[in-house]
Design a protein around this motif. Structure first.
Motif, PDB file in Angstrom:
ATOM      1  N   ALA A   1       0.798  -1.175   0.040  1.00 22.15           N
ATOM      2  CA  ALA A   1      -0.014   0.080   0.002  1.00 22.15           C
ATOM      3  C   ALA A   1       0.995   1.342  -0.271  1.00 22.15           C
ATOM      4  CB  ALA A   1      -0.709   0.071   1.181  1.00 22.15           C
ATOM      5  N   GLY A   2       2.260   0.997   0.180  1.00 22.25           N
ATOM      6  CA  GLY A   2       3.096   2.380   0.255  1.00 22.25           C
ATOM      7  C   GLY A   2       3.987   2.274  -0.886  1.00 22.25           C
ATOM      8  N   LYS A   3       4.846   3.162  -0.847  1.00 22.61           N
ATOM      9  CA  LYS A   3       5.618   3.440  -1.830  1.00 22.61           C
ATOM     10  C   LYS A   3       7.099   2.714  -1.744  1.00 22.61           C
ATOM     11  CE  LYS A   3       7.943   6.926  -4.724  1.00 22.61           C
ATOM     12  NZ  LYS A   3       8.348   8.372  -4.826  1.00 22.61           N
ATOM     13  N   ILE A   4       7.452   1.951  -2.971  1.00 21.80           N
ATOM     14  CA  ILE A   4       8.729   1.143  -2.683  1.00 21.80           C
ATOM     15  C   ILE A   4       9.812   1.680  -3.667  1.00 21.80           C
ATOM     16  CG2 ILE A   4       9.451  -1.289  -3.178  1.00 21.80           C
ATOM     17  CD1 ILE A   4       6.712  -2.182  -2.390  1.00 21.80           C
ATOM     18  N   ASP A   5      10.755   1.844  -3.107  1.00 27.02           N
ATOM     19  CA  ASP A   5      12.027   2.412  -3.911  1.00 27.02           C
ATOM     20  C   ASP A   5      12.795   1.320  -4.686  1.00 27.02           C
ATOM     21  OD1 ASP A   5      13.866   3.863  -4.895  1.00 27.02           O
ATOM     22  OD2 ASP A   5      14.310   4.855  -3.310  1.00 27.02           O
ATOM     23  N   PHE A   6      12.770   1.304  -5.772  1.00 25.92           N
ATOM     24  CA  PHE A   6      13.535   0.418  -6.501  1.00 25.92           C
ATOM     25  C   PHE A   6      14.964   0.895  -7.177  1.00 25.92           C
ATOM     26  CE2 PHE A   6       9.364  -1.512  -7.100  1.00 25.92           C
ATOM     27  CZ  PHE A   6       9.518  -2.821  -6.716  1.00 25.92           C
TER      28      PHE A   6
ATOM     29  N   LYS B   1      25.026 -15.738  -6.273  1.00 25.95           N
ATOM     30  CA  LYS B   1      24.648 -15.789  -4.703  1.00 25.95           C
ATOM     31  C   LYS B   1      23.887 -14.955  -4.356  1.00 25.95           C
ATOM     32  CE  LYS B   1      28.110 -18.709  -4.292  1.00 25.95           C
ATOM     33  NZ  LYS B   1      27.994 -20.148  -3.900  1.00 25.95           N
ATOM     34  N   THR B   2      23.561 -13.589  -4.786  1.00 28.16           N
ATOM     35  CA  THR B   2      22.564 -12.843  -4.518  1.00 28.16           C
ATOM     36  C   THR B   2      22.054 -12.118  -5.748  1.00 28.16           C
ATOM     37  OG1 THR B   2      24.159 -10.930  -4.682  1.00 28.16           O
ATOM     38  CG2 THR B   2      23.720 -12.112  -2.507  1.00 28.16           C
ATOM     39  N   LEU B   3      20.572 -11.552  -5.726  1.00 27.99           N
ATOM     40  CA  LEU B   3      19.921 -10.796  -6.741  1.00 27.99           C
ATOM     41  C   LEU B   3      19.885  -9.336  -6.248  1.00 27.99           C
ATOM     42  CD1 LEU B   3      17.137 -13.577  -7.072  1.00 27.99           C
ATOM     43  CD2 LEU B   3      19.158 -13.207  -8.609  1.00 27.99           C
ATOM     44  N   SER B   4      20.086  -8.573  -7.098  1.00 31.22           N
ATOM     45  CA  SER B   4      19.950  -7.219  -6.925  1.00 31.22           C
ATOM     46  C   SER B   4      18.595  -6.698  -6.838  1.00 31.22           C
ATOM     47  CB  SER B   4      20.789  -6.513  -7.907  1.00 31.22           C
ATOM     48  OG  SER B   4      20.466  -5.036  -8.084  1.00 31.22           O
ATOM     49  N   LEU B   5      18.254  -5.656  -5.990  1.00 30.89           N
ATOM     50  CA  LEU B   5      16.932  -5.377  -5.927  1.00 30.89           C
ATOM     51  C   LEU B   5      16.972  -3.773  -6.579  1.00 30.89           C
ATOM     52  CD1 LEU B   5      15.898  -6.346  -2.389  1.00 30.89           C
ATOM     53  CD2 LEU B   5      15.255  -7.411  -4.405  1.00 30.89           C
ATOM     54  N   ASN B   6      17.870  -3.376  -7.127  1.00 31.26           N
ATOM     55  CA  ASN B   6      17.809  -2.175  -7.987  1.00 31.26           C
ATOM     56  C   ASN B   6      17.317  -2.367  -9.268  1.00 31.26           C
ATOM     57  OD1 ASN B   6      19.302  -0.395  -9.888  1.00 31.26           O
ATOM     58  ND2 ASN B   6      19.642   0.756  -8.189  1.00 31.26           N
ATOM     59  N   GLU B   7      16.314  -1.811  -9.769  1.00 27.37           N
ATOM     60  CA  GLU B   7      15.621  -2.388 -11.008  1.00 27.37           C
ATOM     61  C   GLU B   7      16.573  -2.059 -12.176  1.00 27.37           C
ATOM     62  OE1 GLU B   7      11.592  -1.404 -13.493  1.00 27.37           O
ATOM     63  OE2 GLU B   7      11.737  -0.556 -11.533  1.00 27.37           O
ATOM     64  N   GLU B   8      17.294  -1.219 -12.318  1.00 26.51           N
ATOM     65  CA  GLU B   8      18.062  -1.036 -13.590  1.00 26.51           C
ATOM     66  C   GLU B   8      19.448  -1.992 -13.477  1.00 26.51           C
ATOM     67  OE1 GLU B   8      17.202   0.965 -16.016  1.00 26.51           O
ATOM     68  OE2 GLU B   8      15.539   1.439 -14.848  1.00 26.51           O
ATOM     69  N   THR B   9      19.849  -2.280 -12.432  1.00 28.21           N
ATOM     70  CA  THR B   9      20.993  -3.107 -12.140  1.00 28.21           C
ATOM     71  C   THR B   9      20.520  -4.575 -12.832  1.00 28.21           C
ATOM     72  OG1 THR B   9      22.147  -1.974 -10.491  1.00 28.21           O
ATOM     73  CG2 THR B   9      22.736  -4.270 -10.850  1.00 28.21           C
ATOM     74  N   ARG B  10      19.423  -4.930 -12.001  1.00 26.61           N
ATOM     75  CA  ARG B  10      18.847  -6.199 -12.438  1.00 26.61           C
ATOM     76  C   ARG B  10      18.409  -6.367 -13.721  1.00 26.61           C
ATOM     77  NH1 ARG B  10      15.705  -8.941  -8.178  1.00 26.61           N
ATOM     78  NH2 ARG B  10      14.908 -10.964  -9.252  1.00 26.61           N
ATOM     79  N   TYR B  11      17.790  -5.577 -14.471  1.00 23.71           N
ATOM     80  CA  TYR B  11      17.443  -5.474 -15.996  1.00 23.71           C
ATOM     81  C   TYR B  11      18.827  -5.483 -16.792  1.00 23.71           C
ATOM     82  CZ  TYR B  11      14.579  -5.141 -19.861  1.00 23.71           C
ATOM     83  OH  TYR B  11      13.955  -5.476 -21.170  1.00 23.71           O
ATOM     84  N   ALA B  12      19.535  -4.801 -16.568  1.00 19.81           N
ATOM     85  CA  ALA B  12      20.806  -5.092 -17.004  1.00 19.81           C
ATOM     86  C   ALA B  12      21.336  -6.383 -17.185  1.00 19.81           C
ATOM     87  CB  ALA B  12      21.903  -3.902 -16.687  1.00 19.81           C
ATOM     88  N   GLU B  13      21.510  -7.102 -16.057  1.00 16.09           N
ATOM     89  CA  GLU B  13      21.869  -8.361 -15.816  1.00 16.09           C
ATOM     90  C   GLU B  13      20.942  -9.318 -16.728  1.00 16.09           C
ATOM     91  OE1 GLU B  13      21.374  -9.332 -11.806  1.00 16.09           O
ATOM     92  OE2 GLU B  13      23.522  -8.422 -11.239  1.00 16.09           O
ATOM     93  N   PHE B  14      19.947  -9.045 -16.836  1.00 18.30           N
ATOM     94  CA  PHE B  14      19.010  -9.869 -17.631  1.00 18.30           C
ATOM     95  C   PHE B  14      19.152  -9.750 -19.018  1.00 18.30           C
ATOM     96  CE2 PHE B  14      14.827  -9.793 -20.307  1.00 18.30           C
ATOM     97  CZ  PHE B  14      14.704 -11.136 -20.267  1.00 18.30           C
ATOM     98  N   CYS B  15      19.341  -8.492 -19.608  1.00 18.21           N
ATOM     99  CA  CYS B  15      19.614  -8.076 -20.706  1.00 18.21           C
ATOM    100  C   CYS B  15      21.007  -8.663 -21.230  1.00 18.21           C
ATOM    101  CB  CYS B  15      19.825  -6.534 -21.117  1.00 18.21           C
ATOM    102  SG  CYS B  15      18.131  -5.902 -21.013  1.00 18.21           S
TER     103      CYS B  15
ATOM    104  N   LYS C   1       9.615  -7.283  -1.792  1.00 21.13           N
ATOM    105  CA  LYS C   1      10.291  -6.315  -2.952  1.00 21.13           C
ATOM    106  C   LYS C   1      10.672  -7.225  -4.033  1.00 21.13           C
ATOM    107  CE  LYS C   1      13.206  -2.529  -3.517  1.00 21.13           C
ATOM    108  NZ  LYS C   1      14.412  -1.627  -2.777  1.00 21.13           N
ATOM    109  N   ASN C   2      11.409  -8.513  -3.879  1.00 23.21           N
ATOM    110  CA  ASN C   2      11.711  -9.025  -4.956  1.00 23.21           C
ATOM    111  C   ASN C   2      10.879  -9.668  -5.700  1.00 23.21           C
ATOM    112  OD1 ASN C   2      14.087 -10.640  -6.303  1.00 23.21           O
ATOM    113  ND2 ASN C   2      12.779 -12.333  -5.705  1.00 23.21           N
ATOM    114  N   ASP C   3       9.815 -10.028  -5.347  1.00 22.81           N
ATOM    115  CA  ASP C   3       8.276 -10.495  -5.687  1.00 22.81           C
ATOM    116  C   ASP C   3       7.697  -9.594  -6.810  1.00 22.81           C
ATOM    117  OD1 ASP C   3       8.649 -12.843  -4.919  1.00 22.81           O
ATOM    118  OD2 ASP C   3       6.824 -12.859  -3.567  1.00 22.81           O
ATOM    119  N   LEU C   4       7.855  -8.440  -6.252  1.00 24.10           N
ATOM    120  CA  LEU C   4       7.079  -7.178  -7.056  1.00 24.10           C
ATOM    121  C   LEU C   4       8.140  -6.825  -8.293  1.00 24.10           C
ATOM    122  CD1 LEU C   4       4.855  -5.335  -6.903  1.00 24.10           C
ATOM    123  CD2 LEU C   4       6.214  -3.457  -5.576  1.00 24.10           C
ATOM    124  N   LEU C   5       9.316  -6.692  -7.955  1.00 25.53           N
ATOM    125  CA  LEU C   5      10.555  -6.389  -8.986  1.00 25.53           C
ATOM    126  C   LEU C   5      10.349  -7.537 -10.057  1.00 25.53           C
ATOM    127  CD1 LEU C   5      12.712  -4.640 -10.167  1.00 25.53           C
ATOM    128  CD2 LEU C   5      14.270  -5.955  -8.579  1.00 25.53           C
TER     129      LEU C   5
END
Length: 689
Positions: free
Chosen positions: A127-132, A632-646, A163-167
């Motif tokens: 219900a609140g704001k989540i910072d990615f 070992k870990t998954l970034s919760l920063n959206e741009e970092t995570r998407y760059a990894e995927f690309c 947060k990871n689910d939402l991301l």
């Protein structure tokens, strides 16, 4: 693999399951629960192959397995919760032998309440704001981490988990938009043309989907029957004895129909629940999933998109419910979103449902020509047998050995020079058929030794005649198990066949027994179903004395493969029985120069792989998978995570282009089988010399 059992035991268990009808849960009394608990404990204590009696150490194992069964991700119980129940750790097993079971319900009550708290925590957070844009990460394998020390630490895990689910949902939507910008969706057009008046429901938001999933799973936790809760504890005890031991609580008839019906259509994959995901553990040979080439063992299905556009989340969904969404009419399309390895973004995979053709799992023969040599290839997905026909006394009952006999006769008419038997992902099956098949390639001699509490029995080839005496190569993988390992081990110990493939086979070297507890219950005048118990009763050994248990069979020549990178096999199963050995039995050694030939074959294969651009492109894909797997870990920063995927996607596409651009007139995409065929051709030439 997990359910390799003696034929008569399986048949008896099937009869029991069909006839069982579950009465209302309230008909189970405390006395029933005590009796079922004590029966299960004593049967394991006195009959399991390991001959392990109940000890404080074994009790502690039951204790840990039970908590992990409820909370595999280590996010719902704190170390303080575990400490609260510490007095049970060393006495739980022995108390269960006397029928004590309340521990299960005390722990489950905390779990039920904790999940309700988790749902409320999620609702407030979404219900609140989540910072990615924040640079933080979540552990890729939380199940391997210690439990949180306090409620405060647990809530922090919840925050990152949500947060990871939402991301993940945000990245899925972003990937879809990028893909749509490159090309128009042909499937969307076809759907619109076929049903112009059908309104596609608006997709739910990511927050709505997460809340819906938690609501469904929370309701199933709250409404779980007490007999099923007890079943979790009894299953934990069985698994503490051995990796293939388990307890199954009585099933509802509709669950049985979902699991056993052969008339349903679907994608042809065997599924299980693991760490909250619906995971693929087996692909049915000849099924739509296997033929598509887009799904792999260990892939996790996170959602299903139905033809009307509805998205159904699979996370935390029981398999019995998940298959209802995955199965469907023949010819219909289902879109799965799957995670491979530790990949951070699910990939969409479209599968056209089809009738699962069981005959597609039968042995197949093909002849390939390599440098003037004719190489016969036999693909054997399992050591199958028509048990129903065999029970009726039908001498023509279909089985793997008779089908392969026909293939060998065909090979003989075509003057085949050598044969490759492809046993990759062959999970086993009929032991008598494995023995019969071994006899087709060698004259007499031992095939397998079986050790039980009553001693050791040696099973030998009874035929005394041979159907093919030429060069033989057996191709294996980490998915080759049980009867496949018995067949491979017998021919390898006799130096009859060269084994190529992964660094080892599965390592399933035990015989299982299924015991219905109903008959024990009836002794006390109660006709309530009590479930069934599966446990190890014997172990297989190769003629050379080595067990295939845990370590499997090491090949003569290892080939790079994707299955080699999977954490798959007996050695990865908790509480597996250890490797063992017994006295070898005398075997007929087929080839005195076997070791010299293997050394030469290994050298030639290595040179060929190094110079094969198609195999090198395949190796690049394997290396990419290894990188994803070892994260070992998954970034919760959206741009970092998407760059990894690309970046992952780019490497994968480059490798696929290399595969397509290679000059291969046969367009044979199975580079591993192709190399096995080349090795067989090399072996034929060496024998000619």
């Amino acid at each position: 693999m997990r359910k390799e059992i003696l034929f008569f035991a399986f048949f008896a268990a099937a009869l029991f399951t069909v006839s069982a009808k579950i009465p209302a849960e309230h008909q189970y009394t405390s006395a029933d629960f005590r009796r079922i608990t004590a029966m299960t404990a004593k049967i394991l204590d006195y009959n399991h192959y390991s001959a392990t009696r109940m000890t404080p150490e074994l009790s502690g194992r039951i204790f840990d397995i039970f908590f992990d069964s409820l909370d595999p991700q280590h996010i719902f119980f704190t170390s303080q919760d575990i400490a609260r129940f510490a007095p049970y750790r060393h006495t739980l097993g022995s108390s269960m032998q006397y029928g004590e079971y309340e521990f299960a319900f005390q722990v489950y009550d905390i779990y039920r309440n904790r999940y309700a708290e988790y749902r409320e925590f999620t609702r407030k957070m979404l219900a609140g704001k989540i910072d990615f844009t924040v640079n933080e990460s979540v552990c890729a394998r939380q199940s391997k981490e210690p439990r949180p020390a306090s409620l405060k630490e647990m809530h922090e895990l919840w925050r990152k988990h949500i947060k990871n689910d939402l991301l993940t949902f945000r990245l899925m939507e972003r990937a879809e938009k990028d893909e749509a910008a490159k090309k128009k969706s042909e499937d969307s057009k076809k759907t619109a043309e076929k049903s112009p008046g059908t309104a596609v429901p608006a997709p739910k938001s990511a927050a709505e989907r997460i809340l819906q999933r938690q609501r469904d799973f929370g309701n199933s936790i709250a409404k779980r029957d007490r007999i099923d809760i007890l079943g979790i504890l009894l299953d934990s005890m069985a698994r503490a004895y051995g990796a293939h031991s388990d307890y199954q609580a009585p099933k509802l008839s509709e669950d049985f129909e979902i699991q056993m019906s052969l008339s349903l259509t679907g994608i042809g994959a065997t599924l299980t629940n693991e760490n909250g995901y619906v995971k693929i553990v087996e692909l049915v040979p000849g099924g739509p999933a296997e033929l598509s080439g887009k799904l792999k063992i260990n892939d996790r299905i996170v959602s299903v998109t139905r033809e009307n556009g509805e998205i159904v989340d699979m996370i935390d969904m029981p398999v019995s419910k998940a298959v209802q969404y995955i199965r469907g009419p023949k010819g219909s399309k289902v879109t799965l979103r799957v995670l491979s390895g530790n990949s951070s973004v699910p990939v969409a995979v479209e599968i056209i449902r089809d009738k699962i053709n069981l005959s597609a799992g039968a042995a197949k023969g093909d002849v390939k020509e390599v440098n003037g040599s004719k190489i016969g290839v036999i693909e054997l997905p399992s050591f199958y047998m028509d048990f129903d026909a065999a029970m009726r006394g039908d001498k023509n009952a279909r089985k793997a050995s008779t089908d392969i006999k026909k293939i060998l006769d065909d090979f003989k008419s075509k003057s085949v020079n050598a044969i490759v038997i492809d046993l990759r992902n062959n999970g086993g099956g009929s032991l008598p058929d494995a023995i019969a098949l071994s006899g087709m390639f060698m004259t007499g001699g031992p095939v397998v030794q079986v050790r039980s509490k009553d001693g050791v029995e040696v099973e030998r080839d009874p035929s005394g005649k041979i159907d093919f005496d030429g060069p033989l190569v057996i191709l294996t993988s980490k998915g080759s198990a049980s009867a496949a390992e018995i067949f491979t081990g017998a021919l390898r110990d006799a130096k009859r066949a060269v084994v190529v493939g992964d660094s080892r086979t599965f390592g399933k070297g035990t015989v299982l027994r299924v015991e219905s507890l109903d008959r024990y219950n009836s002794w006390f005048g109660r006709k309530l179903p009590a479930g069934s118990l599966t446990f190890e009763i014997a172990m297989f050994f190769r003629p050379g004395g080595s067990s295939v248990q845990q370590l499997g069979i090491v090949p003569d020549i290892q080939l790079p493969s994707l299955s080699e990178e999977l954490e798959f096999g007996e050695i990865f199963l908790d509480n597996h029985l250890p490797w063992d050995s017994i006295r070898p039995v005398e075997t007929i050694q087929w080839d005195a120069d076997f070791d010299k030939k293997v050394a030469e074959l290994k050298k030639l294969s290595g040179q060929r792989i190094a110079n094969d651009p198609k195999y090198q492109a395949f190796i690049r894909q394997v290396e990419l998978f290894r990188v994803i797997r070892d994260r070992k870990t998954l970034s919760l920063n959206e741009e970092t995570r998407y760059a990894e995927f690309c970046r992952e996607k780019q490497i994968s596409e480059e490798a696929e282009k290399l595969m397509e651009q290679t000059d291969d007139k046969n367009k044979d995409g199975d580079v591993i089988l192709k190399e096995a065929v080349n090795i067989a051709a090399d072996l034929f030439r060496l024998n000619q010399k």
